[in-house]
Design a protein around this motif. Sequence first.
Motif, PDB file in Angstrom:
ATOM      1  N   GLN A 158      34.443  37.991  56.924  1.00  0.00           N
ATOM      2  CA  GLN A 158      33.411  38.572  57.793  1.00  0.00           C
ATOM      3  C   GLN A 158      33.922  39.397  58.799  1.00  0.00           C
ATOM      4  OE1 GLN A 158      30.851  35.833  59.579  1.00  0.00           O
ATOM      5  NE2 GLN A 158      29.036  37.088  59.623  1.00  0.00           N
ATOM      6  N   GLU A 159      34.973  38.840  59.515  1.00  0.00           N
ATOM      7  CA  GLU A 159      35.963  39.702  60.735  1.00  0.00           C
ATOM      8  C   GLU A 159      36.192  41.000  60.193  1.00  0.00           C
ATOM      9  OE1 GLU A 159      39.764  39.027  63.155  1.00  0.00           O
ATOM     10  OE2 GLU A 159      38.544  36.911  62.454  1.00  0.00           O
ATOM     11  N   ALA A 160      36.507  41.018  58.933  1.00  0.00           N
ATOM     12  CA  ALA A 160      37.136  42.253  58.412  1.00  0.00           C
ATOM     13  C   ALA A 160      35.898  43.196  57.802  1.00  0.00           C
ATOM     14  CB  ALA A 160      38.042  42.127  57.155  1.00  0.00           C
ATOM     15  N   GLY A 161      34.804  43.018  58.108  1.00  0.00           N
ATOM     16  CA  GLY A 161      33.656  43.808  58.011  1.00  0.00           C
ATOM     17  C   GLY A 161      32.985  43.652  56.556  1.00  0.00           C
ATOM     18  N   PHE A 162      33.268  42.702  55.927  1.00  0.00           N
ATOM     19  CA  PHE A 162      32.456  42.529  54.625  1.00  0.00           C
ATOM     20  C   PHE A 162      31.177  41.633  54.691  1.00  0.00           C
ATOM     21  CE2 PHE A 162      36.800  43.035  53.306  1.00  0.00           C
ATOM     22  CZ  PHE A 162      36.778  43.748  52.166  1.00  0.00           C
ATOM     23  N   ARG A 190      31.058  41.866  49.663  1.00  0.00           N
ATOM     24  CA  ARG A 190      31.104  43.277  49.225  1.00  0.00           C
ATOM     25  C   ARG A 190      31.242  43.964  50.515  1.00  0.00           C
ATOM     26  NH1 ARG A 190      28.811  45.410  44.817  1.00  0.00           N
ATOM     27  NH2 ARG A 190      27.588  43.913  43.498  1.00  0.00           N
ATOM     28  N   LYS A 191      32.151  45.197  50.162  1.00  0.00           N
ATOM     29  CA  LYS A 191      32.396  46.059  51.315  1.00  0.00           C
ATOM     30  C   LYS A 191      31.237  46.525  51.918  1.00  0.00           C
ATOM     31  CE  LYS A 191      35.114  50.263  52.546  1.00  0.00           C
ATOM     32  NZ  LYS A 191      35.989  51.333  52.063  1.00  0.00           N
ATOM     33  N   ASN A 192      31.282  46.818  53.256  1.00  0.00           N
ATOM     34  CA  ASN A 192      30.028  47.493  54.042  1.00  0.00           C
ATOM     35  C   ASN A 192      30.366  48.810  53.821  1.00  0.00           C
ATOM     36  OD1 ASN A 192      27.912  48.398  55.539  1.00  0.00           O
ATOM     37  ND2 ASN A 192      28.865  47.601  57.579  1.00  0.00           N
ATOM     38  N   GLU A 221      30.777  49.505  49.052  1.00  0.00           N
ATOM     39  CA  GLU A 221      30.097  48.435  48.200  1.00  0.00           C
ATOM     40  C   GLU A 221      30.925  47.859  47.189  1.00  0.00           C
ATOM     41  OE1 GLU A 221      26.041  49.249  46.835  1.00  0.00           O
ATOM     42  OE2 GLU A 221      25.515  49.452  48.797  1.00  0.00           O
ATOM     43  N   GLY A 222      32.201  48.065  47.023  1.00  0.00           N
ATOM     44  CA  GLY A 222      33.092  47.562  46.208  1.00  0.00           C
ATOM     45  C   GLY A 222      33.060  45.914  46.522  1.00  0.00           C
ATOM     46  N   ARG A 223      33.921  45.325  45.560  1.00  0.00           N
ATOM     47  CA  ARG A 223      33.726  43.789  45.532  1.00  0.00           C
ATOM     48  C   ARG A 223      35.069  43.253  45.813  1.00  0.00           C
ATOM     49  NH1 ARG A 223      31.710  45.272  40.827  1.00  0.00           N
ATOM     50  NH2 ARG A 223      32.897  43.867  39.646  1.00  0.00           N
ATOM     51  N   LEU A 224      35.100  42.167  46.630  1.00  0.00           N
ATOM     52  CA  LEU A 224      36.507  41.260  46.962  1.00  0.00           C
ATOM     53  C   LEU A 224      35.951  40.015  46.338  1.00  0.00           C
ATOM     54  CD1 LEU A 224      39.061  40.581  47.976  1.00  0.00           C
ATOM     55  CD2 LEU A 224      37.852  40.304  50.309  1.00  0.00           C
ATOM     56  N   LEU A 225      37.106  39.358  45.644  1.00  0.00           N
ATOM     57  CA  LEU A 225      36.893  38.078  45.009  1.00  0.00           C
ATOM     58  C   LEU A 225      38.490  37.445  45.508  1.00  0.00           C
ATOM     59  CD1 LEU A 225      35.809  35.637  43.406  1.00  0.00           C
ATOM     60  CD2 LEU A 225      37.003  36.583  41.378  1.00  0.00           C
ATOM     61  N   VAL A 226      37.930  36.255  46.294  1.00  0.00           N
ATOM     62  CA  VAL A 226      39.340  35.422  46.582  1.00  0.00           C
ATOM     63  C   VAL A 226      39.255  34.030  45.936  1.00  0.00           C
ATOM     64  CG1 VAL A 226      40.492  34.361  48.713  1.00  0.00           C
ATOM     65  CG2 VAL A 226      39.633  36.536  49.010  1.00  0.00           C
ATOM     66  N   VAL A 227      40.005  33.681  45.470  1.00  0.00           N
ATOM     67  CA  VAL A 227      40.154  32.370  44.666  1.00  0.00           C
ATOM     68  C   VAL A 227      41.287  31.589  45.446  1.00  0.00           C
ATOM     69  CG1 VAL A 227      40.333  30.916  42.804  1.00  0.00           C
ATOM     70  CG2 VAL A 227      38.973  33.268  42.848  1.00  0.00           C
ATOM     71  N   ASP A 228      41.193  30.449  45.611  1.00  0.00           N
ATOM     72  CA  ASP A 228      42.307  29.840  46.240  1.00  0.00           C
ATOM     73  C   ASP A 228      42.201  28.151  46.582  1.00  0.00           C
ATOM     74  OD1 ASP A 228      44.864  29.475  47.560  1.00  0.00           O
ATOM     75  OD2 ASP A 228      44.757  30.846  49.119  1.00  0.00           O
ATOM     76  N   PHE A 229      42.946  27.491  46.859  1.00  0.00           N
ATOM     77  CA  PHE A 229      43.165  26.006  46.815  1.00  0.00           C
ATOM     78  C   PHE A 229      42.235  25.551  48.144  1.00  0.00           C
ATOM     79  CE2 PHE A 229      47.392  27.056  44.638  1.00  0.00           C
ATOM     80  CZ  PHE A 229      46.935  26.625  43.389  1.00  0.00           C
ATOM     81  N   ILE A 266      42.622  45.818  52.211  1.00  0.00           N
ATOM     82  CA  ILE A 266      41.836  45.723  51.077  1.00  0.00           C
ATOM     83  C   ILE A 266      40.443  46.329  51.234  1.00  0.00           C
ATOM     84  CG2 ILE A 266      40.359  44.151  49.850  1.00  0.00           C
ATOM     85  CD1 ILE A 266      42.543  42.053  50.022  1.00  0.00           C
ATOM     86  N   ALA A 267      39.856  46.361  52.542  1.00  0.00           N
ATOM     87  CA  ALA A 267      38.618  47.101  52.888  1.00  0.00           C
ATOM     88  C   ALA A 267      38.949  48.545  52.942  1.00  0.00           C
ATOM     89  CB  ALA A 267      38.143  46.686  54.298  1.00  0.00           C
ATOM     90  N   ARG A 268      39.948  49.120  53.281  1.00  0.00           N
ATOM     91  CA  ARG A 268      40.352  50.494  53.135  1.00  0.00           C
ATOM     92  C   ARG A 268      40.338  51.042  51.800  1.00  0.00           C
ATOM     93  NH1 ARG A 268      44.610  53.379  52.318  1.00  0.00           N
ATOM     94  NH2 ARG A 268      46.112  51.598  51.827  1.00  0.00           N
TER      95      ARG A 268
END
Length: 230
Positions: A199-203, A227-229, A160-168, A153-155
Amino acid sequence: MQSFIHHHKESSEASSKATQGHVIDLGWRYDLMLWWQNILSRGKWQELQQHIADLAQFQPGETVLDVGCGTGTLAIIAKQHVGAVGRVSGIDPGLKQITRARSKAERAGLSIDFQVGVIEQLAFADQSFDVVLSTFMMHVMPDDLKRQGLAEIARVLKPEGRLLVVDFRRPQEHEEQSERPVHTGPWQSGVQDQPALIQEAGFLQIESGEIETGTTKLPEVGFVRARKNQ
């Protein structure tokens, strides 16, 4: 995509793609199941989809990827927000899910690129998307697969792209037992486990919170935005 392209893709995709995660591949039966869930929750499941779109903060002209798109409901909402100039893609390992998603988009007159695919190997170029969505799928993956998927996903996200995770949510040990259903998958995973992996993935700019559904018919739900770094 035009319908003839959809038909060509369907003929070339012989089966669902293998992945370490749990795969739901029910097609129209999946939508029937969610329709019934929406009835039981008095429309709260449908409201939740719109709430997710609000959290994503789609803008006209943006490029969006829905990872684990299922039968395409959220991708269709995203396309309605980003408009004709925007581009939306959706991937899912289940062929029946993707076939159903393509059919729904075609009936709605929307051009959306739905592909059979897996999170650990996204078939898109680097820095292709402004927004990536992952909804109700991380809990059905082991942590090592989550890490692979977040790296992918980071790739494909732009700087500065955005990631949204929604889960239970996973019930905490100190919390009283609730009458709500619990969906944590075979790995007992909850959305509150996601910020550390993200955070570990660099966001950066990671924020998380709960989503109030207003009903005990649905499991507790939460979100993580980041957000992506550069």
